[in-house]
Design a protein around this motif. Structure first.
Motif, PDB file in Angstrom:
ATOM      1  N   ASP A  26       1.069  -1.211  -0.003  1.00 43.92           N
ATOM      2  CA  ASP A  26      -0.016  -0.015  -0.057  1.00 43.92           C
ATOM      3  C   ASP A  26       0.991   1.122   0.114  1.00 43.92           C
ATOM      4  O   ASP A  26       0.819   2.135  -1.008  1.00 43.92           O
ATOM      5  CB  ASP A  26      -0.895   0.156   1.239  1.00 43.92           C
ATOM      6  CG  ASP A  26      -1.884   1.131   1.254  1.00 43.92           C
ATOM      7  OD1 ASP A  26      -1.987   1.653   0.185  1.00 43.92           O
ATOM      8  OD2 ASP A  26      -2.708   1.417   2.538  1.00 43.92           O
ATOM      9  N   LEU A  27       1.501   1.767   1.313  1.00 49.69           N
ATOM     10  CA  LEU A  27       2.487   2.733   1.178  1.00 49.69           C
ATOM     11  C   LEU A  27       3.846   2.090   1.253  1.00 49.69           C
ATOM     12  O   LEU A  27       4.225   1.104   1.674  1.00 49.69           O
ATOM     13  CB  LEU A  27       2.181   3.374   2.543  1.00 49.69           C
ATOM     14  CG  LEU A  27       0.758   4.002   2.965  1.00 49.69           C
ATOM     15  CD1 LEU A  27       0.672   4.461   4.132  1.00 49.69           C
ATOM     16  CD2 LEU A  27       0.449   4.821   1.914  1.00 49.69           C
ATOM     17  N   VAL A  28       4.897   2.925   0.626  1.00 51.80           N
ATOM     18  CA  VAL A  28       6.156   2.818   0.288  1.00 51.80           C
ATOM     19  C   VAL A  28       7.016   4.084   0.625  1.00 51.80           C
ATOM     20  O   VAL A  28       6.277   5.185   0.182  1.00 51.80           O
ATOM     21  CB  VAL A  28       6.391   2.135  -0.843  1.00 51.80           C
ATOM     22  CG1 VAL A  28       6.215   3.060  -2.050  1.00 51.80           C
ATOM     23  CG2 VAL A  28       7.799   1.702  -0.880  1.00 51.80           C
ATOM     24  N   CYS A  29       7.958   3.977   1.417  1.00 55.42           N
ATOM     25  CA  CYS A  29       8.917   5.189   1.417  1.00 55.42           C
ATOM     26  C   CYS A  29      10.358   4.643   1.405  1.00 55.42           C
ATOM     27  O   CYS A  29      10.733   3.346   1.958  1.00 55.42           O
ATOM     28  CB  CYS A  29       8.674   6.072   2.552  1.00 55.42           C
ATOM     29  SG  CYS A  29       8.720   5.175   4.113  1.00 55.42           S
ATOM     30  N   TYR A  88       7.661  -0.595   3.495  1.00 57.37           N
ATOM     31  CA  TYR A  88       6.466  -0.546   2.828  1.00 57.37           C
ATOM     32  C   TYR A  88       5.294  -1.318   3.738  1.00 57.37           C
ATOM     33  O   TYR A  88       5.894  -2.084   4.553  1.00 57.37           O
ATOM     34  CB  TYR A  88       6.438  -1.353   1.445  1.00 57.37           C
ATOM     35  CG  TYR A  88       6.499  -2.680   1.470  1.00 57.37           C
ATOM     36  CD1 TYR A  88       5.241  -3.410   1.341  1.00 57.37           C
ATOM     37  CD2 TYR A  88       7.504  -3.402   1.151  1.00 57.37           C
ATOM     38  CE1 TYR A  88       5.156  -4.873   1.094  1.00 57.37           C
ATOM     39  CE2 TYR A  88       7.749  -4.755   1.055  1.00 57.37           C
ATOM     40  CZ  TYR A  88       6.226  -5.553   1.118  1.00 57.37           C
ATOM     41  OH  TYR A  88       6.499  -6.857   1.090  1.00 57.37           O
ATOM     42  N   SER A  89       4.329  -0.916   3.626  1.00 57.16           N
ATOM     43  CA  SER A  89       3.098  -1.329   4.358  1.00 57.16           C
ATOM     44  C   SER A  89       2.294  -2.369   3.561  1.00 57.16           C
ATOM     45  O   SER A  89       2.183  -2.488   2.319  1.00 57.16           O
ATOM     46  CB  SER A  89       2.177  -0.372   4.755  1.00 57.16           C
ATOM     47  OG  SER A  89       1.561   0.068   3.770  1.00 57.16           O
ATOM     48  N   SER A  90       1.586  -3.285   4.213  1.00 56.07           N
ATOM     49  CA  SER A  90       1.062  -4.420   3.363  1.00 56.07           C
ATOM     50  C   SER A  90      -0.549  -4.059   3.161  1.00 56.07           C
ATOM     51  O   SER A  90      -0.877  -3.097   3.633  1.00 56.07           O
ATOM     52  CB  SER A  90       0.934  -5.949   4.470  1.00 56.07           C
ATOM     53  OG  SER A  90       0.393  -5.762   5.318  1.00 56.07           O
ATOM     54  N   LYS A  91      -1.111  -4.789   2.413  1.00 56.45           N
ATOM     55  CA  LYS A  91      -2.528  -4.462   1.975  1.00 56.45           C
ATOM     56  C   LYS A  91      -3.301  -5.561   1.890  1.00 56.45           C
ATOM     57  O   LYS A  91      -4.240  -5.741   0.913  1.00 56.45           O
ATOM     58  CB  LYS A  91      -2.356  -3.460   0.916  1.00 56.45           C
ATOM     59  CG  LYS A  91      -3.840  -2.709   0.653  1.00 56.45           C
ATOM     60  CD  LYS A  91      -3.579  -1.901  -0.772  1.00 56.45           C
ATOM     61  CE  LYS A  91      -5.127  -1.057  -1.001  1.00 56.45           C
ATOM     62  NZ  LYS A  91      -4.934  -0.384  -2.215  1.00 56.45           N
ATOM     63  N   ASN A  92      -3.406  -6.733   2.484  1.00 53.40           N
ATOM     64  CA  ASN A  92      -4.150  -7.919   2.365  1.00 53.40           C
ATOM     65  C   ASN A  92      -5.238  -7.882   3.615  1.00 53.40           C
ATOM     66  O   ASN A  92      -5.886  -8.997   3.431  1.00 53.40           O
ATOM     67  CB  ASN A  92      -3.314  -8.755   2.333  1.00 53.40           C
ATOM     68  CG  ASN A  92      -2.360  -9.159   3.650  1.00 53.40           C
ATOM     69  OD1 ASN A  92      -2.824  -8.602   4.709  1.00 53.40           O
ATOM     70  ND2 ASN A  92      -1.045  -9.868   3.539  1.00 53.40           N
ATOM     71  N   GLY A  93      -5.168  -6.904   4.599  1.00 53.75           N
ATOM     72  CA  GLY A  93      -6.291  -7.104   5.463  1.00 53.75           C
ATOM     73  C   GLY A  93      -6.009  -7.961   6.587  1.00 53.75           C
ATOM     74  O   GLY A  93      -6.650  -7.849   7.502  1.00 53.75           O
ATOM     75  N   TRP A  94      -4.970  -8.792   6.565  1.00 53.68           N
ATOM     76  CA  TRP A  94      -4.627  -9.535   7.608  1.00 53.68           C
ATOM     77  C   TRP A  94      -3.783  -9.490   8.253  1.00 53.68           C
ATOM     78  O   TRP A  94      -3.262 -10.029   9.161  1.00 53.68           O
ATOM     79  CB  TRP A  94      -4.911 -11.151   7.297  1.00 53.68           C
ATOM     80  CG  TRP A  94      -4.345 -11.815   5.972  1.00 53.68           C
ATOM     81  CD1 TRP A  94      -4.585 -11.725   4.887  1.00 53.68           C
ATOM     82  CD2 TRP A  94      -2.942 -12.006   6.223  1.00 53.68           C
ATOM     83  NE1 TRP A  94      -3.374 -12.203   3.996  1.00 53.68           N
ATOM     84  CE2 TRP A  94      -2.510 -12.313   4.936  1.00 53.68           C
ATOM     85  CE3 TRP A  94      -1.954 -12.328   7.125  1.00 53.68           C
ATOM     86  CZ2 TRP A  94      -1.157 -12.996   4.557  1.00 53.68           C
ATOM     87  CZ3 TRP A  94      -0.824 -12.887   6.988  1.00 53.68           C
ATOM     88  CH2 TRP A  94      -0.259 -13.169   5.777  1.00 53.68           C
ATOM     89  N   ASP A  95      -2.692  -8.937   7.627  1.00 52.73           N
ATOM     90  CA  ASP A  95      -1.179  -8.734   8.019  1.00 52.73           C
ATOM     91  C   ASP A  95      -0.837  -7.348   8.251  1.00 52.73           C
ATOM     92  O   ASP A  95      -0.648  -6.263   7.491  1.00 52.73           O
ATOM     93  CB  ASP A  95      -0.240  -9.438   7.020  1.00 52.73           C
ATOM     94  CG  ASP A  95       0.992  -9.032   7.466  1.00 52.73           C
ATOM     95  OD1 ASP A  95       1.754  -9.974   8.376  1.00 52.73           O
ATOM     96  OD2 ASP A  95       1.742  -8.212   6.921  1.00 52.73           O
ATOM     97  N   GLU A  96      -1.048  -6.734   9.205  1.00 50.51           N
ATOM     98  CA  GLU A  96      -0.744  -5.234   9.889  1.00 50.51           C
ATOM     99  C   GLU A  96       0.706  -5.119  10.187  1.00 50.51           C
ATOM    100  O   GLU A  96       1.031  -4.978  11.339  1.00 50.51           O
ATOM    101  CB  GLU A  96      -1.708  -4.958  10.774  1.00 50.51           C
ATOM    102  CG  GLU A  96      -3.065  -4.981  10.592  1.00 50.51           C
ATOM    103  CD  GLU A  96      -3.984  -4.319  11.434  1.00 50.51           C
ATOM    104  OE1 GLU A  96      -3.623  -4.250  12.521  1.00 50.51           O
ATOM    105  OE2 GLU A  96      -5.135  -4.170  11.174  1.00 50.51           O
ATOM    106  N   SER A  97       1.646  -5.220   9.023  1.00 49.52           N
ATOM    107  CA  SER A  97       2.974  -5.272   9.294  1.00 49.52           C
ATOM    108  C   SER A  97       3.554  -4.196   8.357  1.00 49.52           C
ATOM    109  O   SER A  97       3.123  -4.271   7.343  1.00 49.52           O
ATOM    110  CB  SER A  97       3.634  -6.667   9.115  1.00 49.52           C
ATOM    111  OG  SER A  97       3.169  -7.407  10.260  1.00 49.52           O
ATOM    112  N   LEU A  98       4.747  -3.662   8.791  1.00 45.72           N
ATOM    113  CA  LEU A  98       5.624  -2.855   8.075  1.00 45.72           C
ATOM    114  C   LEU A  98       6.980  -3.776   7.867  1.00 45.72           C
ATOM    115  O   LEU A  98       7.258  -4.514   8.664  1.00 45.72           O
ATOM    116  CB  LEU A  98       5.968  -1.653   8.621  1.00 45.72           C
ATOM    117  CG  LEU A  98       4.642  -0.653   9.123  1.00 45.72           C
ATOM    118  CD1 LEU A  98       5.435   0.474   9.993  1.00 45.72           C
ATOM    119  CD2 LEU A  98       4.187  -0.243   7.854  1.00 45.72           C
ATOM    120  N   ARG A  99       7.446  -3.675   6.520  1.00 45.40           N
ATOM    121  CA  ARG A  99       8.746  -4.351   6.164  1.00 45.40           C
ATOM    122  C   ARG A  99       9.731  -3.470   5.431  1.00 45.40           C
ATOM    123  O   ARG A  99       9.425  -2.657   4.967  1.00 45.40           O
ATOM    124  CB  ARG A  99       8.171  -5.463   5.090  1.00 45.40           C
ATOM    125  CG  ARG A  99       7.375  -6.634   5.765  1.00 45.40           C
ATOM    126  CD  ARG A  99       6.965  -7.324   4.418  1.00 45.40           C
ATOM    127  NE  ARG A  99       6.355  -8.703   5.180  1.00 45.40           N
ATOM    128  CZ  ARG A  99       4.890  -8.744   5.961  1.00 45.40           C
ATOM    129  NH1 ARG A  99       4.557  -7.713   5.886  1.00 45.40           N
ATOM    130  NH2 ARG A  99       4.518  -9.777   6.298  1.00 45.40           N
TER     131      ARG A  99
END
Length: 329
Positions: free
Chosen positions: A80-83, A93-104
């Motif tokens: 979803d978001l990337v910087c 970056y942030s995930s966008k699958n609805g079940w994984d609320e993680s930043l990587r």
């Protein structure tokens, strides 16, 4: 090579002005997305641009050569978001699958995850080795890229938009018609300043500092872009565009010198204003205006900004439209 040929090829240096801004048009587009670009970021000191898009891909570009260097897919987690971090080939970056609320923390060089950060995925800003994230659960987390656990937690009373200043010393949290300013070294003491944005209590979308840290802007879901003095909180101007839908983000960006602000709009148009006068300088109707508000970012230290919607476009001055310009060696 003759002297005349060398003079023609000499790089032209231009200072941004209203005339230059009015001449800008799309110089290059990448139309191979077949989806919507959700986020993008320029690296502060390199020629790299990174994008995130709804096809679950992250793409790295070199804006000097106008080439896409790499595409990395994140099908399992979405994106979803990337910087950028301070390193030109490392991103958060942030995930966008609805079940994984993680930043990587991802190395684009070898496509390896360097670290995972559990907890947030809605709002994101990085400076140096630190970054701050905001979430729909009305919390703001402070992170150090070298540690998996968050370094600080703040509870707020609304959906937060967050941003660091360019030095990473101050961060802002915006919600509910106010911008709260925090000292990153003493955030637990609460905000050292609280600025009102004139009664606009619609959801905060994006909050950003100018490069010199003297200005701050806030966009809201009702289609307002507020510009304030970041030291005194003085309200300088408010620009109005078509409001965005509840699942869209209205994004705006300062020019590198802080003299102009550019913004998308809910109808897909792009606008530019003079920060000094508060007046509209020009506007553009994007070829992809039917896809909603474009993501928009000004390239650091360049006479160029980028927009992302169903395609990625680089906007540059058209020198043939200018009555006169001065080339500086």
């Amino acid at each position: 090579m003759s002297g005349t040929q060398m003079e023609r090829e000499e790089k032209v240096s231009l200072e941004l002005s209203e005339e230059i801004l009015q001449s800008m048009e799309v110089g290059m587009s990448f139309k191979d997305y077949n989806c919507t670009i959700s986020s993008m970021d320029f690296h502060k000191s390199s020629s790299y641009l990174v994008t995130a898009s709804d096809d679950d891909s992250i793409r790295l570009y070199d804006i000097t050569s106008g080439t896409c260097l790499k595409t990395i897919n994140s099908k399992k987690y979405g994106v979803d978001l990337v910087c950028f971090t301070s390193h030109p080939t490392t991103v958060i970056y942030s995930s966008k699958n609805g079940w994984d609320e993680s930043l990587r923390l991802l190395s684009l060089h070898d496509n390896k995850y360097l670290r995972y950060f559990k907890g947030h995925h809605d709002s994101l800003c990085s400076r140096k080795d630190c970054f701050v994230s905001g979430s729909l659960d009305r919390t703001v987390l402070l992170w150090d890229q070298r540690a998996e656990k968050c370094q600080g937690l703040l509870h707020v009373q609304g959906r937060p938009a967050v941003s660091y200043d360019d030095q990473g010393l101050v961060f802002a949290i915006a919600f509910g018609g106010y911008i709260r300013m925090f000292d990153a070294r003493m955030y637990e003491k609460g905000p050292f300043e609280i600025f009102s944005v004139g009664g606009d209590i619609s959801d905060a979308n994006v909050v950003k500092f100018s490069n010199d840290g003297r200005l701050i802007l806030l966009t809201t879901a009702d289609g307002h872009i507020h510009v304030l003095d970041s030291f005194r909180g003085t309200h300088l101007s408010t620009y109005n565009v078509t409001p965005v839908s509840c699942n869209s983000t209205l994004e705006a960006s300062f020019s590198p010198d802080g003299m102009f602000a550019i913004s998308g709009s809910g109808d897909g148009s792009i606008y530019a204003w003079s920060v000094r006068s508060g007046k509209e300088v020009t506007s553009w109707r994007s070829a992809t205006s039917d896809t909603g508000p474009p993501v928009i970012k000004w390239a650091p230290g360049n006479l160029m900004f980028a927009t992302g919607s169903s395609e990625l476009s680089f906007w540059v001055p058209d020198l043939s439209k200018l009555g006169a310009y001065v080339g500086r060696k």
